[in-house]
Design an enzyme around this catalytic site. Structure first.
Site, mmCIF file in Angstrom:
data_model
loop_
_atom_site.group_PDB
_atom_site.id
_atom_site.type_symbol
_atom_site.label_atom_id
_atom_site.label_comp_id
_atom_site.label_asym_id
_atom_site.label_seq_id
_atom_site.Cartn_x
_atom_site.Cartn_y
_atom_site.Cartn_z
ATOM 1 N N GLY A 113 57.405 17.446 -18.123
ATOM 2 C CA GLY A 113 58.440 17.806 -19.062
ATOM 3 C C GLY A 113 58.041 18.921 -20.003
ATOM 4 O O GLY A 113 58.906 19.610 -20.558
ATOM 5 N N GLU A 116 59.056 21.863 -18.147
ATOM 6 C CA GLU A 116 60.520 21.892 -18.136
ATOM 7 C C GLU A 116 61.076 22.318 -19.492
ATOM 8 O O GLU A 116 62.080 23.034 -19.567
ATOM 9 C CB GLU A 116 61.053 20.514 -17.751
ATOM 10 C CG GLU A 116 60.750 20.179 -16.295
ATOM 11 C CD GLU A 116 61.169 18.783 -15.912
ATOM 12 O OE1 GLU A 116 62.003 18.642 -15.005
ATOM 13 O OE2 GLU A 116 60.658 17.822 -16.507
ATOM 14 N N GLU A 136 54.985 15.399 -11.452
ATOM 15 C CA GLU A 136 55.738 14.147 -11.319
ATOM 16 C C GLU A 136 55.519 13.451 -9.982
ATOM 17 O O GLU A 136 55.502 12.213 -9.912
ATOM 18 C CB GLU A 136 57.230 14.409 -11.534
ATOM 19 C CG GLU A 136 57.638 14.561 -12.990
ATOM 20 C CD GLU A 136 57.420 15.961 -13.534
ATOM 21 O OE1 GLU A 136 57.828 16.228 -14.676
ATOM 22 O OE2 GLU A 136 56.829 16.801 -12.816
#
Length: 265
Positions: A113, A116, A136
């Site tokens: 994340g 991201e 992930e």
């Protein structure tokens, strides 16, 4: 520096620039609900304040920009979203579209994340020691905060697929080589470098800058409609995946500091 609405992030005004600092250095700035609430609220304030022209986001400390989702919180069944504002997306940022330009000042590792979050910013400045990756798949999850479709849109597809499927990170230098980030600066200087870039933007006519961003990113009424189909696909795959045994095993193995045992079911 003053705390935002939650302890998950701090905010500071630097002239016409708002600096947001994710404030969980003890957890490598991993995102939980408090972070999502605080960052999202800061973006709302920035969008509604005519004196704020640019937003810079960074992480506290010198180890990590953001380690992604708090897997220990996930293993406890906690929701990472901002309560009542789930539409903001991960970290209160990745689907929170504002007209003010945003800059990620990546001051260390940006994994999962964290990458991201950086991909969601309009510009990225990184320190020498920064790295980017979507690990992930190593945890039985997927990069559901936009990484699986935003990364191939921002760098060559072959490199993006290698990163997505292996989960292995790349260095800041390689990220700059392939155009993922704008610049690499010495460790300890990334926030000031990002603020300097923000000032180069802030001297321009604010309404012109904001209109230009909306056109460039196809923003309509605080949304990016061109991405909506990709978000729907990502969410559907995420829901199916989270019902699997492997999706439970990955975060649990992480919390227990052991290698995961995959069952493909």
């Amino acid at each position: 520096m003053s705390a935002a609405t939650e302890v998950g992030a701090l905010t500071e005004r630097r002239g016409n620039v708002l600096l947001i600092t994710i404030n969980r250095p003890e957890a490598r700035n991993a995102v939980n609900s408090a972070v999502s609430s605080a960052v999202g609220a800061a973006l709302v304030d920035a969008e509604n304040d005519p004196e704020i022209r640019v937003v810079v986001i960074t992480g506290a400390g010198d180890k990590s920009f953001c380690a992604g989702a708090d897997l220990k919180a996930i293993s406890r069944g906690e929701n990472l979203s901002a309560p009542g504002n789930e539409h903001w997306g991960f970290a209160g940022f990745v689907r929170h579209v504002i007209s003010k330009p945003t800059i990620a000042a990546v001051n260390g590792t940006a994994l999962g994340g964290g990458t991201e979050l950086a991909l969601s910013a309009d510009l990225i400045v990184a320190s020498d020691s920064a790295s980017f990756g979507l690990p992930e798949v190593k945890r039985g999850l997927l990069a559901g905060a936009g990484g699986v479709f935003r990364l191939p849109a921002q760098i060559p597809q072959r490199l993006a697929m290698e990163m997505i499927l292996t989960g292995d990170p790349i260095t800041a230098v390689k990220a700059r080589e392939y155009g993922l980030i704008n610049s690499v600066v010495p460790d300890g200087t990334v926030v000031e470098a990002a603020l300097a870039l923000a000032e180069r933007i802030a001297v321009n006519a604010p309404l012109s800058v904001q209109a230009s961003k909306r056109i460039a990113l196809e923003i309509q009424a605080g949304d990016r409609p061109a991405e909506n189909g990709r978000w729907a696909d990502s969410e559907a795959e995420w829901l199916k995946l989270m019902n699997s045994e492997d999706a439970k095993e990955g975060p649990l193995a992480f919390a227990e500091k052991r290698a995961p045992v995959w069952k493909s079911r």
